[in-house]
Motif scaffolding. Structure first.
Motif, PDB file in Angstrom:
ATOM      1  N   GLN A  59     -10.228  10.739 -37.021  1.00  0.00           N
ATOM      2  CA  GLN A  59     -11.581  10.206 -36.843  1.00  0.00           C
ATOM      3  C   GLN A  59     -12.603  11.316 -36.652  1.00  0.00           C
ATOM      4  O   GLN A  59     -13.735  11.221 -37.143  1.00  0.00           O
ATOM      5  N   GLU A  60     -12.222  12.383 -35.959  1.00  0.00           N
ATOM      6  CA  GLU A  60     -13.129  13.528 -35.808  1.00  0.00           C
ATOM      7  C   GLU A  60     -13.444  14.145 -37.167  1.00  0.00           C
ATOM      8  O   GLU A  60     -14.602  14.468 -37.464  1.00  0.00           O
ATOM      9  N   LEU A  61     -12.425  14.306 -38.003  1.00  0.00           N
ATOM     10  CA  LEU A  61     -12.632  14.872 -39.340  1.00  0.00           C
ATOM     11  C   LEU A  61     -13.536  13.976 -40.177  1.00  0.00           C
ATOM     12  O   LEU A  61     -14.395  14.471 -40.927  1.00  0.00           O
ATOM     13  N   LEU A  62     -13.368  12.667 -40.064  1.00  0.00           N
ATOM     14  CA  LEU A  62     -14.237  11.743 -40.797  1.00  0.00           C
ATOM     15  C   LEU A  62     -15.688  11.873 -40.340  1.00  0.00           C
ATOM     16  O   LEU A  62     -16.600  11.874 -41.160  1.00  0.00           O
ATOM     17  N   MET A  63     -15.914  12.007 -39.064  1.00  0.00           N
ATOM     18  CA  MET A  63     -17.284  12.119 -38.562  1.00  0.00           C
ATOM     19  C   MET A  63     -17.894  13.488 -38.864  1.00  0.00           C
ATOM     20  O   MET A  63     -19.095  13.611 -39.039  1.00  0.00           O
ATOM     21  N   GLU A  64     -17.082  14.525 -38.952  1.00  0.00           N
ATOM     22  CA  GLU A  64     -17.597  15.858 -39.301  1.00  0.00           C
ATOM     23  C   GLU A  64     -17.986  15.934 -40.773  1.00  0.00           C
ATOM     24  O   GLU A  64     -18.936  16.617 -41.139  1.00  0.00           O
ATOM     25  N   ASN A  65     -17.258  15.236 -41.639  1.00  0.00           N
ATOM     26  CA  ASN A  65     -17.451  15.362 -43.084  1.00  0.00           C
ATOM     27  C   ASN A  65     -18.148  14.172 -43.734  1.00  0.00           C
ATOM     28  O   ASN A  65     -18.630  14.275 -44.853  1.00  0.00           O
ATOM     29  N   LEU A  66     -18.184  13.050 -43.063  1.00  0.00           N
ATOM     30  CA  LEU A  66     -18.876  11.832 -43.489  1.00  0.00           C
ATOM     31  C   LEU A  66     -18.651  11.435 -44.945  1.00  0.00           C
ATOM     32  O   LEU A  66     -19.603  11.266 -45.703  1.00  0.00           O
ATOM     33  N   PRO A  67     -17.399  11.232 -45.345  1.00  0.00           N
ATOM     34  CA  PRO A  67     -17.179  10.725 -46.696  1.00  0.00           C
ATOM     35  C   PRO A  67     -17.561   9.249 -46.795  1.00  0.00           C
ATOM     36  O   PRO A  67     -17.772   8.722 -47.873  1.00  0.00           O
ATOM     37  N   LEU A  68     -17.628   8.598 -45.653  1.00  0.00           N
ATOM     38  CA  LEU A  68     -18.137   7.236 -45.554  1.00  0.00           C
ATOM     39  C   LEU A  68     -18.903   7.163 -44.241  1.00  0.00           C
ATOM     40  O   LEU A  68     -18.680   7.943 -43.332  1.00  0.00           O
ATOM     41  N   ILE A  69     -19.843   6.253 -44.198  1.00  0.00           N
ATOM     42  CA  ILE A  69     -20.713   6.164 -43.026  1.00  0.00           C
ATOM     43  C   ILE A  69     -20.591   4.766 -42.427  1.00  0.00           C
ATOM     44  O   ILE A  69     -20.987   3.790 -43.064  1.00  0.00           O
TER      45      ILE A  69
END
Length: 164
Positions: A105-115
């Motif tokens: 989840q941290e990686l998703l929020m750092e890179n924002l491939p989806l919002i």
């Protein structure tokens, strides 16, 4: 939601054209032709366990919505997500699994491939006297801890005696 986003982006100089599609056409563009620049799509799962969405999280997954149709991860952070997801799926203890998915989840929020845009407001209720009633944010909102629910005294009123 799309109109709100369109209105929010206009002052920034972004001209957004909203094209409403029925679900089958939308999924065809997103999963097959990739004929779109952005998509407003609901990814909702009633299960809190991330394993039910492996097809989204793994870079090789059939519904991996960013950098689709990969033979191998397109970015180092996607490779890290793949490794974390594969490790957590074979890890038995919750205390060891949780930090692995926390990092995903941290990686998703750092890179924002989806919002993530919205979460629903969920209202629940219970009869007075029901103890240990702690609604959850995921279905089943009121029955997830059914083995802990109990009555303080006997319930009263018209539903008493009917098992309610």
């Amino acid at each position: 939601m799309a109109t709100l986003i369109q209105d929010d982006l206009k002052p920034l100089g972004l001209d957004v054209h909203v094209v409403p599609l029925e679900m089958r056409s939308l999924l065809d563009r997103v999963l097959r032709t990739h004929d779109y620049e952005a998509c407003l799509l609901s990814l909702a799962e009633a299960d809190a366990d991330p394993n039910v969405d492996m097809n989204v999280w793994l870079s090789s997954g059939g519904t991996h919505l960013w950098n689709p149709r990969q033979q191998s991860p397109a970015t180092p952070w996607e490779a890290e997500i793949d490794g974390l997801m594969r490790r957590q799926i074979v890890t038995r203890k919750y205390a060891e699994r949780k930090p692995l998915f926390d990092r995903v989840q941290e990686l998703l929020m750092e890179n924002l491939p989806l919002i993530p845009l919205v979460s629903p407001n969920i209202l629940t209720g219970a009869r007075k006297g029901l103890q240990n009633f702690r609604p959850a944010v995921l279905e089943h909102y009121t029955l997830w801890n059914i083995e802990e629910l109990c009555w303080r005294g006997a319930p009263s009123g018209p539903a008493a005696g009917r098992g309610n």
